[in-house]
Design a protein around this motif. Structure first.
Motif, PDB file in Angstrom:
ATOM      1  N   HIS A   1      30.739  36.093  58.471  1.00  0.00           N
ATOM      2  CA  HIS A   1      29.831  35.293  59.288  1.00  0.00           C
ATOM      3  C   HIS A   1      29.901  33.821  58.929  1.00  0.00           C
ATOM      4  CE1 HIS A   1      27.841  38.007  61.977  1.00  0.00           C
ATOM      5  NE2 HIS A   1      27.689  38.882  61.011  1.00  0.00           N
ATOM      6  N   LYS A   2      29.934  33.508  57.631  1.00  0.00           N
ATOM      7  CA  LYS A   2      29.992  32.111  57.231  1.00  0.00           C
ATOM      8  C   LYS A   2      31.037  31.965  56.128  1.00  0.00           C
ATOM      9  CE  LYS A   2      27.437  28.328  55.269  1.00  0.00           C
ATOM     10  NZ  LYS A   2      26.425  27.958  54.319  1.00  0.00           N
ATOM     11  N   SER A   3      32.145  31.343  56.473  1.00  0.00           N
ATOM     12  CA  SER A   3      33.205  31.146  55.496  1.00  0.00           C
ATOM     13  C   SER A   3      32.872  29.927  54.637  1.00  0.00           C
ATOM     14  CB  SER A   3      34.534  30.931  56.213  1.00  0.00           C
ATOM     15  OG  SER A   3      35.573  30.860  55.272  1.00  0.00           O
ATOM     16  N   VAL A   4      32.992  30.082  53.324  1.00  0.00           N
ATOM     17  CA  VAL A   4      32.646  29.005  52.391  1.00  0.00           C
ATOM     18  C   VAL A   4      33.894  28.309  51.892  1.00  0.00           C
ATOM     19  CG1 VAL A   4      31.559  28.475  50.186  1.00  0.00           C
ATOM     20  CG2 VAL A   4      30.562  30.201  51.671  1.00  0.00           C
ATOM     21  N   ALA A   5      34.855  29.079  51.383  1.00  0.00           N
ATOM     22  CA  ALA A   5      36.074  28.506  50.825  1.00  0.00           C
ATOM     23  C   ALA A   5      37.261  29.350  51.253  1.00  0.00           C
ATOM     24  CB  ALA A   5      35.985  28.460  49.304  1.00  0.00           C
ATOM     25  N   GLU A   6      38.399  28.697  51.434  1.00  0.00           N
ATOM     26  CA  GLU A   6      39.592  29.399  51.854  1.00  0.00           C
ATOM     27  C   GLU A   6      40.775  28.927  51.021  1.00  0.00           C
ATOM     28  OE1 GLU A   6      41.598  30.203  56.100  1.00  0.00           O
ATOM     29  OE2 GLU A   6      39.445  29.768  56.117  1.00  0.00           O
ATOM     30  N   ASN A   7      41.640  29.839  50.660  1.00  0.00           N
ATOM     31  CA  ASN A   7      42.852  29.507  49.919  1.00  0.00           C
ATOM     32  C   ASN A   7      43.989  29.457  50.929  1.00  0.00           C
ATOM     33  OD1 ASN A   7      44.901  29.163  48.109  1.00  0.00           O
ATOM     34  ND2 ASN A   7      44.372  30.903  46.836  1.00  0.00           N
ATOM     35  N   ARG A   8      44.244  28.273  51.495  1.00  0.00           N
ATOM     36  CA  ARG A   8      45.188  28.136  52.585  1.00  0.00           C
ATOM     37  C   ARG A   8      46.637  28.226  52.118  1.00  0.00           C
ATOM     38  NH1 ARG A   8      43.606  23.420  56.374  1.00  0.00           N
ATOM     39  NH2 ARG A   8      44.422  24.798  57.952  1.00  0.00           N
TER      40      ARG A   8
ATOM     41  N   ALA B   1      41.159  27.274  45.436  1.00  0.00           N
ATOM     42  CA  ALA B   1      42.552  26.856  45.614  1.00  0.00           C
ATOM     43  C   ALA B   1      43.426  27.246  44.429  1.00  0.00           C
ATOM     44  CB  ALA B   1      42.623  25.358  45.861  1.00  0.00           C
ATOM     45  N   GLU B   2      42.935  27.133  43.226  1.00  0.00           N
ATOM     46  CA  GLU B   2      43.713  27.450  42.029  1.00  0.00           C
ATOM     47  C   GLU B   2      43.272  28.764  41.387  1.00  0.00           C
ATOM     48  OE1 GLU B   2      46.303  25.570  40.867  1.00  0.00           O
ATOM     49  OE2 GLU B   2      46.034  24.373  42.694  1.00  0.00           O
TER      50      GLU B   2
ATOM     51  N   SER C   1      49.239  48.486  40.436  1.00  0.00           N
ATOM     52  CA  SER C   1      50.160  47.659  41.211  1.00  0.00           C
ATOM     53  C   SER C   1      50.542  46.398  40.455  1.00  0.00           C
ATOM     54  CB  SER C   1      49.529  47.276  42.547  1.00  0.00           C
ATOM     55  OG  SER C   1      49.343  48.402  43.347  1.00  0.00           O
ATOM     56  N   VAL C   2      49.581  45.809  39.772  1.00  0.00           N
ATOM     57  CA  VAL C   2      49.850  44.583  39.023  1.00  0.00           C
ATOM     58  C   VAL C   2      50.788  44.866  37.848  1.00  0.00           C
ATOM     59  CG1 VAL C   2      48.780  42.848  37.527  1.00  0.00           C
ATOM     60  CG2 VAL C   2      47.757  43.381  39.725  1.00  0.00           C
ATOM     61  N   GLU C   3      50.548  45.972  37.145  1.00  0.00           N
ATOM     62  CA  GLU C   3      51.359  46.281  35.968  1.00  0.00           C
ATOM     63  C   GLU C   3      52.744  46.797  36.337  1.00  0.00           C
ATOM     64  OE1 GLU C   3      49.055  49.026  33.686  1.00  0.00           O
ATOM     65  OE2 GLU C   3      47.705  47.457  32.927  1.00  0.00           O
ATOM     66  N   ARG C   4      52.843  47.713  37.287  1.00  0.00           N
ATOM     67  CA  ARG C   4      54.124  48.344  37.603  1.00  0.00           C
ATOM     68  C   ARG C   4      54.997  47.503  38.522  1.00  0.00           C
ATOM     69  NH1 ARG C   4      50.979  52.871  37.151  1.00  0.00           N
ATOM     70  NH2 ARG C   4      50.344  52.960  39.315  1.00  0.00           N
ATOM     71  N   LYS C   5      54.408  46.969  39.573  1.00  0.00           N
ATOM     72  CA  LYS C   5      55.195  46.282  40.597  1.00  0.00           C
ATOM     73  C   LYS C   5      55.259  44.773  40.401  1.00  0.00           C
ATOM     74  CE  LYS C   5      53.888  49.741  44.017  1.00  0.00           C
ATOM     75  NZ  LYS C   5      53.133  49.958  45.249  1.00  0.00           N
ATOM     76  N   GLY C   6      54.554  44.236  39.410  1.00  0.00           N
ATOM     77  CA  GLY C   6      54.587  42.795  39.175  1.00  0.00           C
ATOM     78  C   GLY C   6      53.909  41.991  40.266  1.00  0.00           C
ATOM     79  N   MET C   7      52.837  42.523  40.809  1.00  0.00           N
ATOM     80  CA  MET C   7      52.127  41.824  41.877  1.00  0.00           C
ATOM     81  C   MET C   7      50.994  40.985  41.289  1.00  0.00           C
ATOM     82  SD  MET C   7      52.112  44.755  44.738  1.00  0.00           S
ATOM     83  CE  MET C   7      52.604  43.893  46.188  1.00  0.00           C
ATOM     84  N   THR C   8      50.379  40.171  42.134  1.00  0.00           N
ATOM     85  CA  THR C   8      49.320  39.263  41.724  1.00  0.00           C
ATOM     86  C   THR C   8      48.095  39.502  42.587  1.00  0.00           C
ATOM     87  OG1 THR C   8      51.067  37.646  41.319  1.00  0.00           O
ATOM     88  CG2 THR C   8      48.839  36.818  41.310  1.00  0.00           C
ATOM     89  N   LEU C   9      46.924  39.286  42.006  1.00  0.00           N
ATOM     90  CA  LEU C   9      45.674  39.361  42.768  1.00  0.00           C
ATOM     91  C   LEU C   9      45.250  37.940  43.121  1.00  0.00           C
ATOM     92  CD1 LEU C   9      43.768  42.036  40.698  1.00  0.00           C
ATOM     93  CD2 LEU C   9      44.710  42.297  42.979  1.00  0.00           C
ATOM     94  N   VAL C  10      45.253  37.632  44.412  1.00  0.00           N
ATOM     95  CA  VAL C  10      44.965  36.287  44.884  1.00  0.00           C
ATOM     96  C   VAL C  10      43.755  36.310  45.802  1.00  0.00           C
ATOM     97  CG1 VAL C  10      45.924  34.314  46.145  1.00  0.00           C
ATOM     98  CG2 VAL C  10      47.433  35.785  44.845  1.00  0.00           C
ATOM     99  N   PRO C  11      42.746  35.468  45.559  1.00  0.00           N
ATOM    100  CA  PRO C  11      41.627  35.396  46.508  1.00  0.00           C
ATOM    101  C   PRO C  11      42.038  34.580  47.734  1.00  0.00           C
ATOM    102  CG  PRO C  11      41.268  33.898  44.691  1.00  0.00           C
ATOM    103  CD  PRO C  11      42.525  34.642  44.382  1.00  0.00           C
ATOM    104  N   LEU C  12      41.762  35.118  48.918  1.00  0.00           N
ATOM    105  CA  LEU C  12      42.113  34.424  50.151  1.00  0.00           C
ATOM    106  C   LEU C  12      40.944  33.612  50.694  1.00  0.00           C
ATOM    107  CD1 LEU C  12      44.117  37.213  52.012  1.00  0.00           C
ATOM    108  CD2 LEU C  12      44.997  35.315  50.674  1.00  0.00           C
ATOM    109  N   SER C  13      39.721  34.158  50.586  1.00  0.00           N
ATOM    110  CA  SER C  13      38.563  33.421  51.082  1.00  0.00           C
ATOM    111  C   SER C  13      37.289  33.928  50.422  1.00  0.00           C
ATOM    112  CB  SER C  13      38.442  33.549  52.613  1.00  0.00           C
ATOM    113  OG  SER C  13      38.182  34.874  52.977  1.00  0.00           O
TER     114      SER C  13
ATOM    115  N   VAL D   1      38.963  34.260  38.166  1.00  0.00           N
ATOM    116  CA  VAL D   1      39.161  33.223  37.166  1.00  0.00           C
ATOM    117  C   VAL D   1      39.546  31.910  37.846  1.00  0.00           C
ATOM    118  CG1 VAL D   1      40.489  32.599  35.100  1.00  0.00           C
ATOM    119  CG2 VAL D   1      39.939  34.978  35.551  1.00  0.00           C
ATOM    120  N   ASN D   2      39.042  30.819  37.314  1.00  0.00           N
ATOM    121  CA  ASN D   2      39.406  29.458  37.731  1.00  0.00           C
ATOM    122  C   ASN D   2      38.891  29.080  39.119  1.00  0.00           C
ATOM    123  OD1 ASN D   2      40.502  27.075  36.870  1.00  0.00           O
ATOM    124  ND2 ASN D   2      42.531  27.495  37.661  1.00  0.00           N
ATOM    125  N   SER D   3      37.881  29.758  39.615  1.00  0.00           N
ATOM    126  CA  SER D   3      37.265  29.340  40.870  1.00  0.00           C
ATOM    127  C   SER D   3      36.186  28.314  40.544  1.00  0.00           C
ATOM    128  CB  SER D   3      36.650  30.527  41.604  1.00  0.00           C
ATOM    129  OG  SER D   3      35.616  31.079  40.846  1.00  0.00           O
TER     130      SER D   3
END
Length: 160
Positions: free
Chosen positions: A12-19, A53-54, A103-115, A67-69
């Motif tokens: 409903h109300k977007s506050v921050a976005e990781n473009r 963003a970071e 997924s993070v440990e086996r496949k080498g993926m990352t958890l990224v916040p989008l919004s 972390v780091n928000s």
């Protein structure tokens, strides 16, 4: 066969976005997670302040942390104001956390916040993505695709 579409979240109300996230990473899967916030953090977010963003998410001791928000201090807060860059706990089901950790440990993926957004019930949520980093060639390909789509739009508008 077409890839199934992910269900969209009730934003409903977007506050921050990781473009930059969609440019830097291949997004595999998205999750909706709640955030454990203090009172002044919620007030600051409701005023539209905050940045991811970071930011990234990590799993420690069976818990997921953002972390780091950056959520700046509330302007009308008193001495009990919050720390702007503290790690914030993400509220996910145990099964989701173990799946993400695998997924993070086996496949080498990352958890990224989008919004970061407020849902229909007024709760602060984070759209979290399970992503794999792009290399330089993938980024160039993304730029070429974006430019070509823009050019297609121009050609179609001129042709009508």
């Amino acid at each position: 066969m077409a890839r199934p579409q992910h269900p969209t979240f009730d934003k409903h109300k977007s506050v921050a976005e990781n473009r930059k996230a969609r440019f830097e990473y291949h997004i595999e899967e998205t999750f909706e997670a709640g955030i454990a916030l203090t009172g002044t953090e919620v007030k600051s977010l409701r005023f539209g302040e905050g940045s991811i963003a970071e930011a990234y998410a990590e799993i420690k001791n069976g818990e997921c942390w953002l972390v780091n928000s950056n959520v700046p201090e509330f302007s009308h807060g008193n001495r009990y104001n919050h720390t702007p860059k503290r790690p914030r706990k993400l509220l996910l089901h145990e099964r989701e956390i173990s799946r993400l950790q695998g997924s993070v440990e086996r496949k080498g993926m990352t958890l990224v916040p989008l919004s970061v957004y407020f849902n229909g019930r007024g709760r602060a949520k984070v759209e979290l993505a399970l992503a794999k980093g792009k290399n330089a060639a993938d980024k160039r390909h993304t730029i070429k695709e974006r430019d070509w789509k823009r050019e297609q739009g121009r050609i179609l508008r001129e042709h009508k």
